[in-house]
Design a protein around this motif. Structure first.
Motif, PDB file in Angstrom:
ATOM      1  N   ASP A  18       0.862  -1.186   0.000  1.00 46.88           N
ATOM      2  CA  ASP A  18       0.000   0.000   0.000  1.00 46.88           C
ATOM      3  C   ASP A  18       0.895   1.231   0.000  1.00 46.88           C
ATOM      4  O   ASP A  18       1.857   1.300   0.765  1.00 46.88           O
ATOM      5  N   LYS A  19       0.568   2.206  -0.842  1.00 47.08           N
ATOM      6  CA  LYS A  19       1.387   3.413  -0.917  1.00 47.08           C
ATOM      7  C   LYS A  19       0.518   4.646  -1.090  1.00 47.08           C
ATOM      8  O   LYS A  19      -0.620   4.551  -1.559  1.00 47.08           O
ATOM      9  N   SER A  20       1.085   5.790  -0.749  1.00 44.51           N
ATOM     10  CA  SER A  20       0.389   7.068  -0.912  1.00 44.51           C
ATOM     11  C   SER A  20       1.238   8.059  -1.674  1.00 44.51           C
ATOM     12  O   SER A  20       2.467   8.059  -1.564  1.00 44.51           O
ATOM     13  N   LYS A  22       1.336  12.308  -2.391  1.00 41.91           N
ATOM     14  CA  LYS A  22       0.766  13.562  -1.864  1.00 41.91           C
ATOM     15  C   LYS A  22       0.896  14.681  -2.887  1.00 41.91           C
ATOM     16  O   LYS A  22       1.841  14.711  -3.685  1.00 41.91           O
ATOM     17  N   TRP A  34      -6.431  14.179 -10.123  1.00 42.74           N
ATOM     18  CA  TRP A  34      -5.409  13.152 -10.316  1.00 42.74           C
ATOM     19  C   TRP A  34      -5.575  12.568 -11.714  1.00 42.74           C
ATOM     20  O   TRP A  34      -6.691  12.205 -12.115  1.00 42.74           O
ATOM     21  N   SER A  65      -7.927   5.342  -3.548  1.00 41.10           N
ATOM     22  CA  SER A  65      -8.801   6.198  -2.739  1.00 41.10           C
ATOM     23  C   SER A  65      -8.157   7.570  -2.574  1.00 41.10           C
ATOM     24  O   SER A  65      -7.094   7.701  -1.977  1.00 41.10           O
ATOM     25  N   PRO A  66      -8.815   8.578  -3.129  1.00 36.19           N
ATOM     26  CA  PRO A  66      -8.325   9.937  -2.959  1.00 36.19           C
ATOM     27  C   PRO A  66      -8.816  10.507  -1.634  1.00 36.19           C
ATOM     28  O   PRO A  66      -9.805  10.060  -1.072  1.00 36.19           O
ATOM     29  N   LYS A  67      -8.086  11.536  -1.202  1.00 32.96           N
ATOM     30  CA  LYS A  67      -8.509  12.219   0.021  1.00 32.96           C
ATOM     31  C   LYS A  67      -8.035  13.660  -0.055  1.00 32.96           C
ATOM     32  O   LYS A  67      -6.875  13.914  -0.378  1.00 32.96           O
ATOM     33  N   ASN A  75      -4.476  13.920  -1.839  1.00 35.47           N
ATOM     34  CA  ASN A  75      -3.612  12.761  -1.730  1.00 35.47           C
ATOM     35  C   ASN A  75      -4.269  11.573  -2.428  1.00 35.47           C
ATOM     36  O   ASN A  75      -5.482  11.536  -2.631  1.00 35.47           O
ATOM     37  N   LEU A  76      -3.434  10.614  -2.797  1.00 37.00           N
ATOM     38  CA  LEU A  76      -3.924   9.403  -3.457  1.00 37.00           C
ATOM     39  C   LEU A  76      -3.327   8.205  -2.753  1.00 37.00           C
ATOM     40  O   LEU A  76      -2.098   8.072  -2.689  1.00 37.00           O
ATOM     41  N   HIS A  77      -4.200   7.365  -2.214  1.00 41.28           N
ATOM     42  CA  HIS A  77      -3.748   6.158  -1.543  1.00 41.28           C
ATOM     43  C   HIS A  77      -4.100   4.961  -2.414  1.00 41.28           C
ATOM     44  O   HIS A  77      -5.216   4.870  -2.938  1.00 41.28           O
ATOM     45  N   ASN A  79      -4.114   0.789  -2.469  1.00 38.03           N
ATOM     46  CA  ASN A  79      -4.001  -0.473  -1.723  1.00 38.03           C
ATOM     47  C   ASN A  79      -3.642  -1.612  -2.664  1.00 38.03           C
ATOM     48  O   ASN A  79      -3.986  -1.601  -3.848  1.00 38.03           O
TER      49      ASN A  79
END
Lengths: 114, 113
Positions: A18-20, A22, A34, A65-67, A75-77, A79
């Motif tokens: 899993d990575k993010s 920013k 994005w 999953s964006p946030k 940010n973009l995570h 999984n």
């Protein structure tokens, strides 16, 4: 004083991790995006937020999953990373209602999944 | 919905030669048109845009583009290219009444010595 900045610039990781990524903009824009750029340079929009509200959610696996904690950050995570997720991810920003403006892009995050 | 077609995926030219990168668009309503450039390992940078008025638009680095409403085209030109112009070029369109920016598939311009 970079306008749209992304971190990290390069990301190499193994399948299943899993990575993010920013993104931050200091232009005062209220809308952020994005994009995914594949190996053929094709740009595909993934998500867009306006003032922390999700307004574009394209057909993207729900592993992404964006946030947006505030209008200056998106940010973009991701999984359970897969080989097919390898690409360059670009963040961009603009003003809602200013269709004449276009977008301002960050310099990209090159994600390599091994 | 609007769409953009870039007619050439790759354009090789020699240094100091003229170049034209072709872009056609499709939309049932008024649009704004943009050209972006992406240098190797960098993000997209705005070259120029057409909003209204004069159909010939001048941008950065000596590039210009001509809007042709009857042919729904927005071709990018430069009279004399340099090695440093080697990059990917994207044409994009956006409805004046509110929509996302829609990109073409890009044209790789390679300038050879």
């Amino acid at each position: 004083d970079t306008a749209v900045s992304q971190t990290p610039k390069y990301l190499v990781t193994q399948m299943g991790n899993d990575k993010s990524i920013k993104c931050e903009q200091n232009l005062g824009h209220d809308t952020m995006y994005w994009y995914k750029q594949d190996s053929k340079k094709f740009l595909k929009i993934m998500f867009s937020y306006n003032n922390k509200e999700l307004i574009i959610n394209e057909t993207v696996p729900n592993r992404f999953s964006p946030k947006s904690p505030d209008k200056a950050h998106l940010n973009l995570h991701i999984n359970s990373l897969e080989l097919g997720d390898s690409a360059v991810y670009f963040c961009a920003s603009s003003w809602a209602g200013r269709e004449d403006y276009g977008y301002t892009f960050g310099s990209g995050t090159r994600l390599t999944v091994v | 919905a609007q769409s953009v077609t870039q007619l050439d995926s790759q354009v090789p030219v020699f240094e100091e030669a003229p170049v034209e990168l072709r872009c056609n668009y499709s939309s049932s309503v008024s649009v704004y048109l943009f050209w972006y450039v992406q240098y190797p390992n960098q993000g997209l940078q705005l070259l120029l845009k057409y909003l209204s008025g004069s159909t010939l638009v001048k941008g950065i680095n000596g590039f210009e583009a001509e809007f042709n409403k009857s042919q729904t085209s927005f071709h990018l030109r430069k009279p004399s290219v340099h090695i440093s112009d080697t990059a990917e070029y994207f044409c994009a369109v956006r409805r004046t009444s509110g929509s996302r920016l829609t990109f073409g598939e890009g044209t790789q311009l390679t300038v050879n010595p």
